[in-house]
Motif scaffolding. Structure first.
Motif, PDB file in Angstrom:
ATOM      1  N   PRO A  77       0.822  -1.221   0.000  1.00  0.00           N
ATOM      2  CA  PRO A  77       0.000   0.000   0.000  1.00  0.00           C
ATOM      3  C   PRO A  77       0.851   1.264   0.000  1.00  0.00           C
ATOM      4  O   PRO A  77       0.586   2.199  -0.737  1.00  0.00           O
ATOM      5  CB  PRO A  77      -0.790  -0.121   1.305  1.00  0.00           C
ATOM      6  CG  PRO A  77      -0.765  -1.575   1.648  1.00  0.00           C
ATOM      7  CD  PRO A  77       0.504  -2.121   1.090  1.00  0.00           C
ATOM      8  N   THR A  78       1.889   1.284   0.772  1.00  0.00           N
ATOM      9  CA  THR A  78       2.749   2.451   0.832  1.00  0.00           C
ATOM     10  C   THR A  78       3.374   2.736  -0.532  1.00  0.00           C
ATOM     11  O   THR A  78       3.372   3.861  -1.011  1.00  0.00           O
ATOM     12  CB  THR A  78       3.861   2.248   1.878  1.00  0.00           C
ATOM     13  OG1 THR A  78       3.239   1.921   3.101  1.00  0.00           O
ATOM     14  CG2 THR A  78       4.683   3.506   2.028  1.00  0.00           C
ATOM     15  N   ALA A 131       2.239   1.785  -3.378  1.00  0.00           N
ATOM     16  CA  ALA A 131       1.166   2.206  -4.284  1.00  0.00           C
ATOM     17  C   ALA A 131       0.848   3.691  -4.089  1.00  0.00           C
ATOM     18  O   ALA A 131       0.713   4.444  -5.056  1.00  0.00           O
ATOM     19  CB  ALA A 131      -0.080   1.349  -4.050  1.00  0.00           C
ATOM     20  N   ASP A 132       0.770   4.107  -2.844  1.00  0.00           N
ATOM     21  CA  ASP A 132       0.510   5.531  -2.569  1.00  0.00           C
ATOM     22  C   ASP A 132       1.606   6.413  -3.171  1.00  0.00           C
ATOM     23  O   ASP A 132       1.342   7.491  -3.705  1.00  0.00           O
ATOM     24  CB  ASP A 132       0.464   5.785  -1.049  1.00  0.00           C
ATOM     25  CG  ASP A 132      -0.806   5.227  -0.414  1.00  0.00           C
ATOM     26  OD1 ASP A 132      -1.773   4.954  -1.160  1.00  0.00           O
ATOM     27  OD2 ASP A 132      -0.821   5.061   0.820  1.00  0.00           O
ATOM     28  N   GLN A 133       2.828   5.949  -3.052  1.00  0.00           N
ATOM     29  CA  GLN A 133       3.957   6.741  -3.576  1.00  0.00           C
ATOM     30  C   GLN A 133       3.904   6.830  -5.099  1.00  0.00           C
ATOM     31  O   GLN A 133       4.165   7.897  -5.670  1.00  0.00           O
ATOM     32  CB  GLN A 133       5.283   6.125  -3.131  1.00  0.00           C
ATOM     33  CG  GLN A 133       5.560   6.297  -1.633  1.00  0.00           C
ATOM     34  CD  GLN A 133       6.816   5.557  -1.203  1.00  0.00           C
ATOM     35  OE1 GLN A 133       7.264   4.631  -1.871  1.00  0.00           O
ATOM     36  NE2 GLN A 133       7.376   5.957  -0.068  1.00  0.00           N
ATOM     37  N   VAL A 175       1.240   6.660  -6.912  1.00  0.00           N
ATOM     38  CA  VAL A 175       0.112   7.554  -7.189  1.00  0.00           C
ATOM     39  C   VAL A 175       0.568   9.023  -7.103  1.00  0.00           C
ATOM     40  O   VAL A 175       0.243   9.850  -7.967  1.00  0.00           O
ATOM     41  CB  VAL A 175      -1.036   7.286  -6.192  1.00  0.00           C
ATOM     42  CG1 VAL A 175      -2.034   8.433  -6.163  1.00  0.00           C
ATOM     43  CG2 VAL A 175      -1.727   5.955  -6.533  1.00  0.00           C
ATOM     44  N   ALA A 176       1.366   9.320  -6.076  1.00  0.00           N
ATOM     45  CA  ALA A 176       1.845  10.697  -5.887  1.00  0.00           C
ATOM     46  C   ALA A 176       2.791  11.103  -7.016  1.00  0.00           C
ATOM     47  O   ALA A 176       2.766  12.244  -7.490  1.00  0.00           O
ATOM     48  CB  ALA A 176       2.541  10.827  -4.531  1.00  0.00           C
ATOM     49  N   ARG A 204       0.704  12.115 -10.016  1.00  0.00           N
ATOM     50  CA  ARG A 204       0.102  13.453  -9.916  1.00  0.00           C
ATOM     51  C   ARG A 204       1.143  14.541 -10.192  1.00  0.00           C
ATOM     52  O   ARG A 204       0.890  15.523 -10.880  1.00  0.00           O
ATOM     53  CB  ARG A 204      -0.509  13.614  -8.524  1.00  0.00           C
ATOM     54  CG  ARG A 204      -1.861  14.313  -8.577  1.00  0.00           C
ATOM     55  CD  ARG A 204      -2.572  14.300  -7.248  1.00  0.00           C
ATOM     56  NE  ARG A 204      -3.167  13.013  -6.920  1.00  0.00           N
ATOM     57  CZ  ARG A 204      -3.012  12.359  -5.754  1.00  0.00           C
ATOM     58  NH1 ARG A 204      -2.297  12.892  -4.780  1.00  0.00           N
ATOM     59  NH2 ARG A 204      -3.588  11.195  -5.557  1.00  0.00           N
ATOM     60  N   THR A 230       2.124   0.378 -12.459  1.00  0.00           N
ATOM     61  CA  THR A 230       0.853   0.973 -12.890  1.00  0.00           C
ATOM     62  C   THR A 230       0.176   0.072 -13.918  1.00  0.00           C
ATOM     63  O   THR A 230       0.829  -0.428 -14.822  1.00  0.00           O
ATOM     64  CB  THR A 230       1.119   2.337 -13.551  1.00  0.00           C
ATOM     65  OG1 THR A 230       2.251   2.232 -14.416  1.00  0.00           O
ATOM     66  CG2 THR A 230       1.397   3.388 -12.513  1.00  0.00           C
ATOM     67  N   GLU A 263      -5.144   5.827  -8.607  1.00  0.00           N
ATOM     68  CA  GLU A 263      -5.508   5.452  -7.241  1.00  0.00           C
ATOM     69  C   GLU A 263      -4.705   4.214  -6.863  1.00  0.00           C
ATOM     70  O   GLU A 263      -4.271   3.468  -7.748  1.00  0.00           O
ATOM     71  CB  GLU A 263      -7.010   5.156  -7.158  1.00  0.00           C
ATOM     72  CG  GLU A 263      -7.831   6.408  -7.407  1.00  0.00           C
ATOM     73  CD  GLU A 263      -9.331   6.117  -7.417  1.00  0.00           C
ATOM     74  OE1 GLU A 263      -9.726   5.069  -6.854  1.00  0.00           O
ATOM     75  OE2 GLU A 263     -10.067   6.918  -7.993  1.00  0.00           O
ATOM     76  N   PRO A 264      -4.504   3.997  -5.573  1.00  0.00           N
ATOM     77  CA  PRO A 264      -3.695   2.842  -5.162  1.00  0.00           C
ATOM     78  C   PRO A 264      -4.177   1.525  -5.777  1.00  0.00           C
ATOM     79  O   PRO A 264      -3.368   0.647  -6.083  1.00  0.00           O
ATOM     80  CB  PRO A 264      -3.849   2.839  -3.630  1.00  0.00           C
ATOM     81  CG  PRO A 264      -4.059   4.277  -3.291  1.00  0.00           C
ATOM     82  CD  PRO A 264      -4.879   4.843  -4.427  1.00  0.00           C
ATOM     83  N   SER A 265      -5.479   1.414  -6.020  1.00  0.00           N
ATOM     84  CA  SER A 265      -5.982   0.154  -6.597  1.00  0.00           C
ATOM     85  C   SER A 265      -5.549  -0.032  -8.048  1.00  0.00           C
ATOM     86  O   SER A 265      -5.725  -1.103  -8.620  1.00  0.00           O
ATOM     87  CB  SER A 265      -7.515   0.125  -6.515  1.00  0.00           C
ATOM     88  OG  SER A 265      -8.050   1.157  -7.327  1.00  0.00           O
TER      89      SER A 265
END
Lengths: 223, 223, 223, 223
Positions: C11-12, C14-16, C18-19, C22, C51, C61-63
């Motif tokens: 998850p971490t 994935a969040d990174q 995603v960032a 952006r 991705t 999104e993380p998903s």
């Protein structure tokens, strides 16, 4: 109680000028402390809400907006009004404008220099011109007069007045190596004029780079 | 309790440097981990709040700001100070500056290279110059000296000092293919100087593209 | 319970990613659905967070982040992995990279085309080069190899592998008219490499416009 | 109860068009009040959600989105539909499109002028082309036809129809000195097409600056 109107309208106009500052700062059109904005608060006597001098336009606050009279003297608010207040008053009087915006972009600066010897810059044939007040077709030819820059504000406002009178159809004036002055019947109109003219300056400026190189001269850029 | 001042002032200055980082990162002037920022916290002994080395300037946090002494040694905070700390100290000493900002834009890099053989870049005739401290007219001529880049910081700070002494009126120095150093009596002044110089570099850089092509030489770009 | 690490780290990462999407979307480096990003989740067996295909990188999104194995087959998550997964795996294996980023900017696309016949683009003398992992001086010369674009991913990954082997010091590869691949020992390193290389591409690209016109050839741009 | 669908779908589509406006405004592709966006709400009878006329696209609200019929007459909502509604209807009918987007960028304006005499602009060899619906390889050649601008919307929609019929594979049309029209099977597809085409216009436009100067003609830009 003539001030009642001011009291009610003032804050709203100040908020709107603050928002304009943030918007133009984001686009890079009012870097440093360049640019200044005004809107008419009352007609008679003339009261202009105007940005005070030497401020970061991306960080304006409503308290940075002063009210000045026709002579540029502060009637309410704290701070020094923009040095170019007399130019705003001149435009308001000559054009019956309700808002005056001065921006300072790279492309406006370049074109104001490049076309100075022609006395102005002609732009025609672009659909975007239809966003200028009263223009109904892309076949319109807009002449943007260029006035020489001057630190003597009385002399500069006199030169500006003469230019406005000589070009009654113009929606804007460029000060040489200094930037754009445009205006509108409302603040929204003036904002739209800035965006349209900045778009056209970039388009005409970039196009001339191609034109010069490849013998392409489709666009009449100056008279 | 000489540290009391530091304790109170420090965090505020750190917050301000963080905000500068975010602002310049958004404009693309401190990509990668380029750029570094400092502000004077105390004069005697000299204490400089400065960004620590190798950080993403768009994601700075107050804890990334160190305090260093005149010799560049950390006196508070955790981390390695910027490799260019000595350049900041040099500027603070020679110019009595309260803040020093180093940015690294595309246009500054290009012009610092293009004009290196002339030893500097002359910019004159632009209204925007009036945003530089003490400049009252667009007729001002600003000479931005260019110093050759060097990885030996002692040698580079010596070269910078000589350049600062040789050009006492200069508001900024370019390091060749490296970027801009400018400063101010306050952090806000230094930020304004960065914006004004970056604007002028882009304007002069783009103008020279037109000039080259069409035999237009209205702007004296170098001495 | 070897998956525990994945569950916690996944998850971490994935969040990174995603960032990163952006951030690069804001700069215009991954318009349309271009670009793809990966980071190593585990080494043995190799698990890559990547991705999934055909997504708007500004709205990840993380998903949208899948886990794939060495063969590019999805081991967790829903969606089709990027068509270029094999290129990511190739880079991870050849460079012991922990993150691989592919961006698709205007300047990278232009230079990858312009220098294709030379097989690559040489960049030297810029301070910004020091942001590349292991580079200590601006006197460094970075050679960015250019690989011809190909829709056959097996063939393209073979060509990429040969190029990586032939240029063991290279920090990045350009695919012709397609964009940039770079990597790092961490995701932060890879992000920094993207920013540095995009800066250098724009600088070298703009400089060559001046060079062509005015007989200025200070920069060796290709071997 | 045929309107039930409208009632449920309408607001969502309006929100999406508002978001598109903010996104494109941020990139400078719909300055002033330029640009307009539509999406099909129902097929039979045709109902199009479309931006009403003369609005700031960065400040759209759902209430600014009207529903119009095939003849361009408003069937729900308050305001005047975009003057170019008939062009949207034409594209929806000829291309079975579900969304039509019109943007007005500097590069699209320049290229639409520069290539007008060739009747269009050919773009080939770029990976980014694969983001166009149904394109599977960078070896694709996209022909973007250019239609002369016209203030007579009936005549212009007729010219557009003829062009769409003559170029059945085209994903977009340029109006000369006016901007881009593109579309998609969904609003997301149309947004992607805008981003891809704007990227390609900038790339082709900038590349031609280099080409002109240095005798480099690797890219066939027009037929």
């Amino acid at each position: 109680m003539p001030n009642a109107t001011d009291d009610v309208t003032g804050p709203t106009i100040a908020d709107q000028l603050v928002a304009v500052g943030r918007r133009f700062y984001a686009r890079g059109w009012v870097l440093g402390t360049s640019g200044n904005f005004s809107a008419v608060v009352s007609d008679d006597p003339l009261r202009l809400a105007i940005t005070s001098s030497s401020l970061d336009k991306g960080a304006l606050e409503p308290s940075h907006i002063l009210h000045v009279g026709e002579d540029g003297v502060v009637v309410s608010g704290t701070g020094r009004p923009s040095a170019e207040t007399l130019l705003h008053v001149e435009i308001v009087r000559r054009r019956a404008a309700c808002a005056v915006l001065h921006t300072h972009s790279v492309w406006a600066t370049m074109l104001s220099d490049r076309h100075a010897l022609n006395g102005g810059l002609g732009i025609e044939g672009y659909e975007m011109l239809k966003g200028l007040d009263g223009v109904c077709t892309h076949e319109h030819r807009e002449w943007v007069p260029i006035v020489d820059n001057d630190q003597d504000m009385t002399r500069l406002s006199r030169a500006l007045r003469a230019t406005l009178d000589q070009h009654p159809a113009a929606h804007a004036v460029l000060l040489r190596r200094h930037g754009l002055y445009t205006w509108g019947k409302s603040l929204a109109d003036a904002v739209r004029h800035v965006e349209i003219l900045e778009f056209l300056f970039e388009t005409v400026g970039r196009t001339s780079l191609h034109s010069g190189r490849e013998g392409y001269h489709g666009i009449a850029q100056s008279s």
